[in-house]
Motif scaffolding. Structure first.
Motif, short mmCIF file in Angstrom:
data_model
loop_
_atom_site.label_atom_id
_atom_site.label_comp_id
_atom_site.label_asym_id
_atom_site.label_seq_id
_atom_site.Cartn_x
_atom_site.Cartn_y
_atom_site.Cartn_z
N LEU A 1 0.86 -1.19 0.00
CA LEU A 1 0.00 0.00 0.00
C LEU A 1 0.89 1.23 0.00
O LEU A 1 1.69 1.44 0.91
N LYS A 2 0.79 2.04 -1.05
CA LYS A 2 1.60 3.24 -1.15
C LYS A 2 0.91 4.38 -0.39
O LYS A 2 -0.30 4.60 -0.51
N CYS A 3 1.72 5.08 0.39
CA CYS A 3 1.22 6.16 1.23
C CYS A 3 1.92 7.46 0.82
O CYS A 3 3.14 7.48 0.66
N THR A 4 1.14 8.54 0.64
CA THR A 4 1.71 9.84 0.27
C THR A 4 1.83 10.71 1.51
O THR A 4 0.85 10.94 2.23
N LEU A 5 3.05 11.17 1.78
CA LEU A 5 3.27 12.03 2.95
C LEU A 5 2.54 13.36 2.77
O LEU A 5 2.45 13.90 1.66
N SER A 6 2.06 13.90 3.88
CA SER A 6 1.44 15.23 3.83
C SER A 6 2.52 16.28 3.59
O SER A 6 3.72 16.00 3.66
N LYS A 7 2.10 17.50 3.32
CA LYS A 7 3.06 18.58 3.06
C LYS A 7 3.99 18.78 4.25
O LYS A 7 5.21 18.94 4.10
N GLU A 8 3.43 18.77 5.47
CA GLU A 8 4.24 18.97 6.67
C GLU A 8 5.20 17.80 6.87
O GLU A 8 6.38 17.98 7.22
N GLU A 9 4.71 16.58 6.63
CA GLU A 9 5.57 15.41 6.79
C GLU A 9 6.70 15.42 5.77
O GLU A 9 7.85 15.07 6.08
N ARG A 10 6.38 15.82 4.53
CA ARG A 10 7.41 15.87 3.49
C ARG A 10 8.49 16.89 3.84
O ARG A 10 9.68 16.65 3.63
N THR A 11 8.08 18.00 4.40
CA THR A 11 9.06 19.03 4.78
C THR A 11 10.02 18.49 5.84
O THR A 11 11.24 18.67 5.75
N ILE A 12 9.46 17.80 6.85
CA ILE A 12 10.30 17.24 7.91
C ILE A 12 11.20 16.13 7.35
O ILE A 12 12.40 16.08 7.65
N TYR A 13 10.64 15.26 6.50
CA TYR A 13 11.42 14.16 5.94
C TYR A 13 12.59 14.69 5.10
O TYR A 13 13.73 14.24 5.23
N ASP A 14 12.30 15.67 4.25
CA ASP A 14 13.36 16.23 3.39
C ASP A 14 14.44 16.90 4.24
O ASP A 14 15.63 16.86 3.89
N ALA A 15 14.04 17.52 5.34
CA ALA A 15 15.03 18.16 6.22
C ALA A 15 15.93 17.11 6.86
O ALA A 15 17.16 17.30 6.95
N VAL A 16 15.35 16.00 7.32
CA VAL A 16 16.14 14.91 7.92
C VAL A 16 17.08 14.32 6.87
O VAL A 16 18.26 14.07 7.13
N ARG A 17 16.55 14.11 5.66
CA ARG A 17 17.38 13.52 4.61
C ARG A 17 18.54 14.44 4.25
O ARG A 17 19.69 14.01 4.11
N ALA A 18 18.26 15.75 4.10
CA ALA A 18 19.32 16.70 3.75
C ALA A 18 20.38 16.75 4.83
O ALA A 18 21.58 16.77 4.53
N LEU B 1 17.85 4.94 10.62
CA LEU B 1 16.75 4.91 11.59
C LEU B 1 15.96 6.21 11.55
O LEU B 1 14.72 6.20 11.52
N ARG B 2 16.64 7.36 11.54
CA ARG B 2 15.96 8.66 11.54
C ARG B 2 15.13 8.83 10.28
O ARG B 2 14.00 9.35 10.32
N LEU B 3 15.65 8.41 9.14
CA LEU B 3 14.89 8.52 7.89
C LEU B 3 13.65 7.64 7.92
O LEU B 3 12.57 8.06 7.48
N ARG B 4 13.79 6.42 8.44
CA ARG B 4 12.64 5.51 8.49
C ARG B 4 11.57 6.04 9.44
O ARG B 4 10.37 5.92 9.16
N GLN B 5 12.01 6.60 10.56
CA GLN B 5 11.04 7.17 11.50
C GLN B 5 10.30 8.34 10.87
O GLN B 5 9.08 8.48 11.02
N ALA B 6 11.03 9.18 10.15
CA ALA B 6 10.39 10.33 9.49
C ALA B 6 9.39 9.87 8.44
O ALA B 6 8.39 10.55 8.18
N ALA B 7 9.62 8.72 7.82
CA ALA B 7 8.71 8.20 6.81
C ALA B 7 7.47 7.58 7.43
O ALA B 7 6.45 7.39 6.74
#
Length: 951
Positions: A722-739, A765-771
């Motif tokens: 099941l593919k899940c699309t992150l919300s705008k706020e979640e995407r912002t946090i995820y991209d910040a952790v990844r960067a 671990l941090r990337l997976r948690q953010a996802a």
């Protein structure tokens, strides 16, 4: 009364009071409902505490005679107040550092905290916030009143003597990091031309960078005390101005002045005009040294035999005796000739290894025959002489094998062959051509047989007779009698079907009857085996059918009671002894001794003294790491028949299979180092032939049936992503952790720093948690997440249709965030994790007809040992690279007893690291097939794979 109450009652007042002081330094290593492993940090020491929850027992590594000690008391206090921390929060105290500050009269000594600018004042003996070493205590005792004051040369010498024995001690002077040295910084004496005469004078050593008063200097990257070499003040002042020697005084200069001066200080000769009464010609001296299979050569241009002087570039180094008259023209001729013929630098110690050493030694011997001014020193060169080729000889008779490699050791031959060498070192020195053709034909099988023979004490064990028969066939010699074992080679068709034990209170399925017959056959011929049936096919009942008096069963703590229940239920005539808990007692009259891996480690000295008829390791992936204490303990057990049970014989890497086979058949797959070279590395690189050879070798010892093959009545299992699309706020946090993660990794790699697997795993671990859920990250708050919303959407529909559902997550904190949403939507649930005490009660509630629809579980606590066939839908909230862990969780529902199709859902966040994890899972699944199936490639988790997930 809980174990914590018992500890509190048993603690004396002093220990409890000391435990109060340590309660904030209690950290969890492992917890489940039966056992806790805890670390208690006391100053710079860490103490290991074991707590048996059910058995109400405890133990501590501190060795205190008072029981319970302060560390056990601290654990109880922290547990009762819910203050136990994660191991990752363990305090790391900074160390004491030393800084020497330059002052007008020399140096002052100060103490600081390393990696900070904070100075240390007062005594450090009672400081608990810094790491105080023994050397720090000695320094405090001797120099406490001198900190911050100018120290004398004597005090500095004593300080450097203390610190020079400590490998990691360094200190700074004006911000420059220096290492202490007990050597003195001396003036340098030089002898130079001055017109037609010679002058001797003193200069400052060029390596002296800076002078600190009349006390010390910075000598390169070292701190050295100023020395005078025994020169008086008058001598020193005279030599500073220089002493001149004319032609008539030169003999005194060479014979007396220079040698005397060399005894006191370093002397550098900067003239080539010093004469000698000895006439000597330069020659090439080649010094050789053998270290293992390495040859070290040091060619030098020297004068005298033994040498009295050595040429070093344009300078001459006087060694002893008289001073030779240099012949620079002859020196240059020898250097040119030697460099051309040897192609190695003169004056430099050069290393050669194995074959290259043999080739070069031969070349040097040949060249030396034609050069009178070349001299080879030492006999080590003879150790690298090439000997004639040899042919191995094999003696075979029935189950007897002897292999003679003539002048070479067998281990040396196989080591050279595995390293693709053409020569092998000989017992008496020298090297001979490797019998490559013979080894390519017979090497693999002979090496395996010799390894098995060595492990069995000089006799070919039964499990190696298959290899012996193949060798006999290759050599066209009579094979050993394999009639009793031949059935194992032909898909078990020849194994006689045996009747189940007369006391068995169950009806075996057809494939289970085949398995029991196979186990009975192995037991009779005393060859170990791996029953690797798919999870849920009844490995336990098959094993129970071959247990007898003096059987030892080792299993995870969580399934011990299940073993006891099934043994009493299916084999009631066998007497079972549960050997577990604080007051455990070994009933020698019992037929079956049940114990855990933790007890195996603790009581191995007792258990390995017994001679067992049968030893069974359940969930044998517990010994997958051959270097672990658990595996090492299991290897020591003695038994006529050994059996391992596991639905996942290989989870990540092939050495896990080696560990089980080493337990069953020691030496069958050679040592772990050779196994990696011979099998693991080639298979990881996609070598299909090696994978096939491994499968053929282990085939007689492994029985693996998949549910899809033998449990035809079992309904289908469907995997759905099941593919899940992150919300705008979640995407912002995820991209910040990844960067941030990528920036740190790129910076570390760019600076050439070593990047450990643990560092990469922490970033992952941090990337997976953010996802999954922003609230899992430190300092982040979120009421819900896109994954939870998608899960609720699915659960609402499934619950309305009357389905029961399992929901797994690796993180209990994720389960914490799911619970409120289930309560808000009035969806009934039960939960099982490491803190659950009544596992059976939770399972029974869920399995009942009127029980709740949802079963929340952590992967670690709920992934094994549970039968949850009431559920027909499974949700995996956070994918991980090891697919075996997820498969174990899904098989809680898809097992014998299930009558409904099972759907397994993996919820994956789009455009995140989770998509890469799913791809990596597929690669990981190939490792089982490579060893047990038909695939040609296997993989293990590597640093490179982790970086591919992160970058």
């Amino acid at each position: 009364m809980t174990v914590w109450d018992l500890i509190k009652r048993a603690s004396n007042e002093k220990m409890w009071r000391r435990g109060e002081d340590l309660k904030d330094n209690v950290f969890s290593v492992y917890q489940d409902e039966h056992e806790w492993e805890i670390l208690v940090q006391e100053g710079q020491k860490k103490h290991e505490v074991y707590i048996g929850i059910d058995a109400k027992e405890w133990d501590c590594s501190c060795g205190s005679k008072i029981d319970p000690c302060q560390h056990v008391s601290a654990t109880a206090i922290a547990a009762l107040s819910n203050r136990i921390k994660e191991e990752t929060e363990m305090k790391q105290h900074p160390r004491v550092g030393y800084r020497l500050e330059k002052v007008p009269r020399g140096l002052s000594l100060n103490r600081i905290i390393v990696n900070s600018t904070e100075s240390i004042s007062g005594s450090i003996f009672r400081r608990t916030d810094i790491d105080v070493r023994e050397c720090d205590r000695v320094i405090e005792t001797k120099f406490y009143m001198r900190f911050g004051k100018v120290i004398s040369k004597v005090e500095l010498k004593e300080f450097l003597q203390i610190t020079s024995s400590i490998a990691d001690i360094s200190f700074t002077v004006d911000g420059k990091k220096l290492m202490p040295s007990t050597e003195f910084a001396m003036p340098l004496g030089i002898v130079e031309d001055i017109g037609e005469d010679f002058r001797v004078r003193l200069i400052r050593d060029p390596k002296i960078v800076e002078v600190y008063g009349n006390i010390a200097v910075r000598y390169g990257e070292e701190l050295r005390i100023i020395g005078m070499g025994g020169l008086t003040k008058e001598q020193y002042q005279t030599l500073l101005g220089g002493l001149v020697y004319n032609h008539d005084e030169v003999k005194s200069l060479v014979v007396k002045i220079i040698p005397e001066l060399k005894k006191r200080i370093p002397v550098e000769i900067r003239t080539d005009r010093l004469p000698t009464s000895m006439k000597s010609k330069p020659y090439l001296r080649i010094e050789s040294e053998k270290v293992d299979n390495h040859l070290f050569l040091h060619p030098k241009i020297v004068y005298g035999d033994p040498p009295i002087a050595e040429i070093m570039g344009d300078n001459i180094k006087f060694l002893k005796g008289e001073v030779p008259i240099r012949d620079k023209r002859e020196e240059r001729r020898i250097i040119k000739e030697a460099t051309t013929r040897l192609t190695i630098p003169i004056g430099v110690r050069t290393q050669f290894q194995s074959e290259s050493a043999v080739r070069f030694a031969s070349k040097i011997r040949e060249e030396a025959l034609h050069n009178d001014n070349w001299k080879i020193i030492g006999r080590d060169l003879e150790s690298f002489k090439q000997a004639p080729a040899f042919e191995p000889k094999i003696e075979l008779e029935s189950d007897f094998l002897e292999v003679d490699f003539g002048p070479a050791e067998a281990d040396s031959v196989f080591e050279a062959w595995r390293n693709n060498m053409k020569l092998v070192p000989l017992k008496e020195g020298g090297w001979a051509p490797l019998p490559t053709s013979w080894l390519n034909e017979y090497g693999h099988i002979v090496a395996d047989l010799l390894s098995a023979k060595k492990a069995a004490g000089g006799k070919i064990p039964k499990f190696a007779l298959f290899d012996l028969a193949r060798l006999c066939d290759k050599l066209d010699k009579p094979a050993p009698d394999l009639d009793s074992l031949r059935a194992l080679v032909n898909d078990f068709d020849g194994i006689k079907v045996i009747k189940p034990p007369t006391d068995l209170k169950a009806t075996l399925r057809e494939y289970q009857q085949v398995g029991v017959s196979w186990l009975h056959f192995l037991k009779n011929v005393e060859i170990g085996g791996i029953l690797a049936d798919d999870m849920g096919l009844g490995k336990t009942i098959q094993a129970l059918c071959i247990l007898e008096n003096r059987s030892l069963v080792i299993a995870p703590t969580s399934v011990l009671h299940n073993w006891q229940a099934e043994a009493n239920r299916f084999r009631p005539s066998l007497r079972v002894c549960m050997y577990h808990g604080t007051n455990r007692k070994y009933d020698k009259d019992a037929d079956i001794l049940l114990t855990s891996y933790a007890i195996l480690r603790n009581d191995i000295l007792k258990l390995c003294r017994e001679e067992w008829n049968v030893v069974v390791l359940d969930e044998a992936q517990a010994i997958k790491n051959p270097n672990s204490q658990t595996a090492q303990a299991a290897f020591q057990l003695r038994a006529k028949f050994r059996l391992t049970l596991t639905g996942t014989p290989i989870e990540n890497r092939l050495e896990e299979l080696w560990s089980q086979m080493h337990f069953l058949c020691p030496g069958f797959l050679s040592g772990i180092r050779n196994f990696r070279k011979q099998y693991e590395t080639p298979i990881a690189n996609g070598d299909a032939q090696v994978a096939a050879r491994l499968r053929d070798r282990i085939k007689p010892f492994v029985l693996r049936r998949l549910k899809s093959e033998v449990a035809k009545e079992l309904p289908p299992r469907t995997s759905i992503t099941l593919k899940c699309t992150l919300s705008k706020e979640e995407r912002t946090i995820y991209d910040a952790v990844r960067a941030s993660t990528q920036k740190e990794l790129v910076r570390a790699l760019g600076e050439g720093k070593s990047l450990s697997v643990m560092t990469a795993l922490e970033a992952l671990l941090r990337l997976r948690q953010a996802a999954c859920h922003s609230g899992l990250l430190p300092n982040q708050m979120a009421d819900t997440s896109s994954k939870i919303e998608l899960l609720l959407e699915q659960l609402t529909q499934l619950v309305a249709a009357g389905h029961k559902v399992l929901v797994f997550s690796q993180w209990t904190k994720m389960l914490d965030r799911i619970e409120p949403h289930l309560e808000k939507n009035q969806i009934g649930f039960v939960r099982l994790d490491g803190t659950t005490r009544d596992r059976a009660g939770v399972v029974s509630t869920f399995q009942s007809d009127g029980g709740p629809n949802i079963f929340l579980a952590s992967l670690k606590a709920g992934g094994t040992g549970l039968n949850l066939t009431a559920a027909d839908h499974v949700f995996l909230m956070d994918p991980w690279w090891n697919p075996a862990v997820e498969d174990q969780a899904a098989d809680r529902a898809h097992r014998i007893g299930q009558n409904k199709p099972v759907n397994v859902y993996r919820i994956v966040s789009e455009n995140t690291v989770e998509e890469k994890v799913i791809f990596l899972q597929e690669r990981k699944r190939q490792i089982v097939s490579a060893a047990l199936g038909n695939a040609s490639q296997a993989a293990k988790i590597t640093k490179e794979e982790l970086l591919s997930l992160l970058l």
